[in-house]
Design a protein around this motif. Structure first.
Motif, PDB file in Angstrom:
ATOM      1  N   PHE A 132       1.032  -1.384   0.134  1.00  0.00           N
ATOM      2  CA  PHE A 132       0.131   0.135  -0.412  1.00  0.00           C
ATOM      3  C   PHE A 132       1.168   1.345  -0.310  1.00  0.00           C
ATOM      4  CE2 PHE A 132      -1.855  -3.313   2.863  1.00  0.00           C
ATOM      5  CZ  PHE A 132      -3.163  -3.675   1.676  1.00  0.00           C
ATOM      6  N   SER A 134       1.260   4.818   1.465  1.00  0.00           N
ATOM      7  CA  SER A 134       0.777   5.627   3.084  1.00  0.00           C
ATOM      8  C   SER A 134       2.322   5.982   3.215  1.00  0.00           C
ATOM      9  CB  SER A 134      -0.148   5.208   3.546  1.00  0.00           C
ATOM     10  OG  SER A 134       0.202   4.167   4.374  1.00  0.00           O
TER      11      SER A 134
ATOM     12  N   VAL B  56      -4.458  -7.661  17.292  1.00  0.00           N
ATOM     13  CA  VAL B  56      -3.613  -7.009  17.396  1.00  0.00           C
ATOM     14  C   VAL B  56      -2.562  -6.092  16.107  1.00  0.00           C
ATOM     15  CG1 VAL B  56      -2.141  -5.478  19.208  1.00  0.00           C
ATOM     16  CG2 VAL B  56      -3.990  -6.922  20.038  1.00  0.00           C
ATOM     17  N   PHE B  59      -4.239  -4.806  12.875  1.00  0.00           N
ATOM     18  CA  PHE B  59      -5.012  -4.248  13.539  1.00  0.00           C
ATOM     19  C   PHE B  59      -4.189  -3.234  13.490  1.00  0.00           C
ATOM     20  CE2 PHE B  59      -6.810  -0.477  16.670  1.00  0.00           C
ATOM     21  CZ  PHE B  59      -7.488  -0.058  15.563  1.00  0.00           C
ATOM     22  N   ILE B  60      -3.256  -3.012  13.993  1.00  0.00           N
ATOM     23  CA  ILE B  60      -2.035  -1.827  14.095  1.00  0.00           C
ATOM     24  C   ILE B  60      -1.570  -1.703  12.621  1.00  0.00           C
ATOM     25  CG2 ILE B  60       0.070  -1.314  14.717  1.00  0.00           C
ATOM     26  CD1 ILE B  60      -0.634  -2.574  17.577  1.00  0.00           C
ATOM     27  N   ASP B  62      -3.178  -2.237  10.063  1.00  0.00           N
ATOM     28  CA  ASP B  62      -4.111  -1.038   9.159  1.00  0.00           C
ATOM     29  C   ASP B  62      -4.068   0.218   9.081  1.00  0.00           C
ATOM     30  OD1 ASP B  62      -5.348  -3.285   7.198  1.00  0.00           O
ATOM     31  OD2 ASP B  62      -6.367  -4.818   9.494  1.00  0.00           O
ATOM     32  N   THR B  63      -3.480   0.067  10.666  1.00  0.00           N
ATOM     33  CA  THR B  63      -4.142   1.450  11.212  1.00  0.00           C
ATOM     34  C   THR B  63      -2.840   2.094  10.455  1.00  0.00           C
ATOM     35  OG1 THR B  63      -5.462   0.915  13.165  1.00  0.00           O
ATOM     36  CG2 THR B  63      -4.299   3.185  13.257  1.00  0.00           C
ATOM     37  N   LEU B  64      -1.587   2.099  10.490  1.00  0.00           N
ATOM     38  CA  LEU B  64       0.137   2.587  10.116  1.00  0.00           C
ATOM     39  C   LEU B  64      -0.129   2.597   8.686  1.00  0.00           C
ATOM     40  CD1 LEU B  64       1.936   1.818  13.220  1.00  0.00           C
ATOM     41  CD2 LEU B  64       0.170   3.817  12.888  1.00  0.00           C
ATOM     42  N   THR B  65      -0.324   1.001   7.573  1.00  0.00           N
ATOM     43  CA  THR B  65       0.324   1.175   7.113  1.00  0.00           C
ATOM     44  C   THR B  65      -0.708   0.887   5.831  1.00  0.00           C
ATOM     45  OG1 THR B  65       1.072  -0.949   6.943  1.00  0.00           O
ATOM     46  CG2 THR B  65       2.572   0.686   7.719  1.00  0.00           C
ATOM     47  N   GLY B  66      -1.788   0.487   5.875  1.00  0.00           N
ATOM     48  CA  GLY B  66      -2.580  -0.454   5.460  1.00  0.00           C
ATOM     49  C   GLY B  66      -4.174   0.548   4.413  1.00  0.00           C
ATOM     50  N   THR B  67      -4.537   0.651   3.187  1.00  0.00           N
ATOM     51  CA  THR B  67      -5.197   1.699   2.894  1.00  0.00           C
ATOM     52  C   THR B  67      -6.131   0.782   2.217  1.00  0.00           C
ATOM     53  OG1 THR B  67      -4.487   1.114   0.701  1.00  0.00           O
ATOM     54  CG2 THR B  67      -3.271   3.266   1.889  1.00  0.00           C
ATOM     55  N   VAL B  68      -6.280  -0.199   2.703  1.00  0.00           N
ATOM     56  CA  VAL B  68      -7.541  -0.895   2.302  1.00  0.00           C
ATOM     57  C   VAL B  68      -7.741  -1.536   4.022  1.00  0.00           C
ATOM     58  CG1 VAL B  68      -9.181  -3.223   1.885  1.00  0.00           C
ATOM     59  CG2 VAL B  68      -7.565  -1.943   0.161  1.00  0.00           C
ATOM     60  N   TYR B  70      -9.058  -3.115   7.127  1.00  0.00           N
ATOM     61  CA  TYR B  70      -9.287  -4.272   7.637  1.00  0.00           C
ATOM     62  C   TYR B  70      -8.510  -5.360   6.893  1.00  0.00           C
ATOM     63  CZ  TYR B  70     -11.443  -1.821  10.806  1.00  0.00           C
ATOM     64  OH  TYR B  70     -12.958  -1.046  11.526  1.00  0.00           O
ATOM     65  N   PHE B  71      -7.483  -4.931   5.802  1.00  0.00           N
ATOM     66  CA  PHE B  71      -7.199  -5.855   5.528  1.00  0.00           C
ATOM     67  C   PHE B  71      -6.445  -7.017   5.801  1.00  0.00           C
ATOM     68  CE2 PHE B  71      -3.097  -7.352   2.842  1.00  0.00           C
ATOM     69  CZ  PHE B  71      -4.103  -7.846   1.855  1.00  0.00           C
ATOM     70  N   TYR B  72      -5.516  -6.161   6.695  1.00  0.00           N
ATOM     71  CA  TYR B  72      -3.965  -6.842   7.610  1.00  0.00           C
ATOM     72  C   TYR B  72      -3.868  -7.821   7.990  1.00  0.00           C
ATOM     73  CZ  TYR B  72       0.066  -4.435   5.070  1.00  0.00           C
ATOM     74  OH  TYR B  72       0.705  -4.270   4.402  1.00  0.00           O
ATOM     75  N   LEU B  74      -7.646  -9.014   8.197  1.00  0.00           N
ATOM     76  CA  LEU B  74      -8.206 -10.581   7.881  1.00  0.00           C
ATOM     77  C   LEU B  74      -7.378 -11.756   7.254  1.00  0.00           C
ATOM     78  CD1 LEU B  74     -11.288  -8.187   6.009  1.00  0.00           C
ATOM     79  CD2 LEU B  74     -11.370 -10.360   7.795  1.00  0.00           C
TER      80      LEU B  74
END
Lengths: 281, 164
Positions: A132, A134, B56, B59-60, B62-68, B70-72, B74
């Motif tokens: 991704f 970002s 955990v 979720f982290i 997803d919050t810090l790097t993901g753009t989709v 809950y991708f990470y 799941l």
């Protein structure tokens, strides 16, 4: 206990689903354009660590570059590069204003001035090899940053804010496949939607076959959606392909801003529109 | 104690992973240590502890790097469940097994992104840059046994015994 042993797998799946649902619930925004509380807390807690790492490595790198190699030249080079970038941005803006001016001469009665209030932010965390695109900046809602705020560098648009906590924000870059920006080709006014690609560049979608687009043309923001001011440079056309039975052209665009190396950015926090004193009275 | 320490430890681990590796390698190398940790959890940890760790970390990330959204989270859950299922049938400590698992996970992650970008975001299908993914998956696969050894040492230091 017997029940648990007998139905271990369904119970296990149920527990995972319950934990996940709890996470989703607490991380979901309560209102549109708001980051969920749990995400805000995570982003906020991570930012001091990211700042420390960024500062330490930036310091080490600067020491290496400044004092061990080309002491004066490196600084001068950096200053000149910054100046060239600023002048290029100014030139680009001037071109856009000239084109717009010629086109709108008949509408001289309309006095419209759009100005923007911006905050400067530093990139404190990025992962250039991530799937991704970002990065995290050190400015958040306390500084006026909100979800959707456009993020710019001297060379052009970089992305928009997708998550914001009190003192940090995550920026969705223009070359991420989730980012879509209304744009047009400056030279021909061909309209399209700029979307990121996995490879790091972008594609300008929905440009009709009949439109003339050439390699080297500049793609700029249309100002219609996404909060970006009109005429900000997004990228340069590097490839145009027209399939025999396709309605639209396949236009590949390379972002103008060096997204992988950008260190400081501007975030547009508010847009002030004034249409002359008469409108205010 | 484990559940109290897990979120801050995961946060530091993810920040180190995203910031430090990027800065040291100038953006040329990607070492998703959190993915190796998820594999380790799938192969070795108890169900509840492992599930908490997986959620955990996901979720982290997803919050810090993901753009989709809950991708990470799941993806990590899927990897964890797959590792769990495999661990019942094969010896999860064999170097070849964990290296293959890490290699397949990185490739699988890239494949999911390609599918997502094609079928959801409508980006033209392209395999440009896949060589970087293969290179990174080989690198992660080669380092996975070392990370497993490190995690085992941490586990022993924290609990006085390994789950093995």
């Amino acid at each position: 206990m017997t029940f648990l042993k007998k139905h271990q797998t369904p119970v296990f799946l149920f527990v995972i689903a319950a934990v996940l649902a709890t996470f989703v619930f607490f991380s979901m925004p309560r209102e549109k354009d708001e980051t969920g509380f749990l995400r805000q807390v995570t982003l906020e807690t991570a930012s001091p660590f990211q700042r420390v790492f960024a500062a330490v490595f930036e310091g080490l790198r600067n020491t290496w570059e400044r004092y061990l190699f080309l002491v004066g030249l490196e600084e001068e080079n950096r200053m000149l590069r910054r100046r060239v970038s600023l002048l290029e941005a100014e030139l680009s803006r001037s071109d856009e204003i000239r084109i717009e001016h010629n086109r709108l001469l008949s509408l001289l009665g309309l006095k419209k001035e759009v100005s923007f209030s911006t905050v400067t932010a530093r990139v404190i965390s990025r992962d250039r090899t991530s799937l991704f695109r970002s990065f995290v900046i050190d400015r958040g809602s306390r500084h006026g940053v909100s979800i959707g705020s456009p993020v710019l560098s001297a060379e052009g648009a970089v992305g928009k804010v997708m998550d914001v906590s009190w003192n940090a924000a995550k920026v969705l870059l223009i070359n991420d496949f989730n980012c879509r920006i209304d744009a047009y080709v400056r030279e021909t006014r061909a309209r399209g939607i700029l979307q990121g690609r996995r490879e790091g560049d972008c594609t300008l979608k929905y440009v009709p076959r009949s439109e003339s687009v050439r390699e080297g043309d500049t793609v700029v923001t249309s100002g219609l959606a996404g909060g970006f001011p009109k005429g900000m440079r997004l990228g340069t056309v590097i490839q145009v392909a027209r399939g025999p039975n396709e309605l639209f052209q396949n236009v590949r665009v390379r972002p103008t801003a060096n997204i992988g190396k950008v260190e400081e950015v501007l975030v547009i926090v508010t847009e002030t529109r004034s249409s002359g004193k008469d409108d205010l009275q | 104690m484990y559940y109290l320490l897990l979120p801050p430890a995961a946060l530091v681990c993810v920040v180190l992973q995203t910031t430090l590796v990027d800065m040291l390698s100038w953006g040329t190398v990607r070492l998703e240590v959190s993915l190796v940790l998820v594999l380790y959890a799938g192969f070795h940890l108890g169900i509840v502890r492992a599930a908490a760790l997986v959620v955990v970390f996901g979720f982290i990330m997803d919050t810090l790097t993901g753009t989709v959204p809950y991708f990470y989270t799941l993806f990590y859950i899927l990897v964890f469940l797959a590792a769990r299922a495999v661990s019942f049938r094969v010896y999860g400590e064999g170097a070849l097994v964990i290296m293959s698992a890490a290699f397949l996970c990185v490739l699988g992650q890239a494949a999911v992104i390609v599918v997502l970008s094609r079928w959801i975001a409508g980006v033209p299908l392209s395999f440009d840059g896949m060589e970087v993914t293969v290179y990174n998956s080989v690198l992660l696969a080669l380092t996975t046994p070392l990370f497993f050894a490190l995690f085992r040492k941490i586990e022993v230091a924290a609990h006085g015994k390994s789950s093995l």
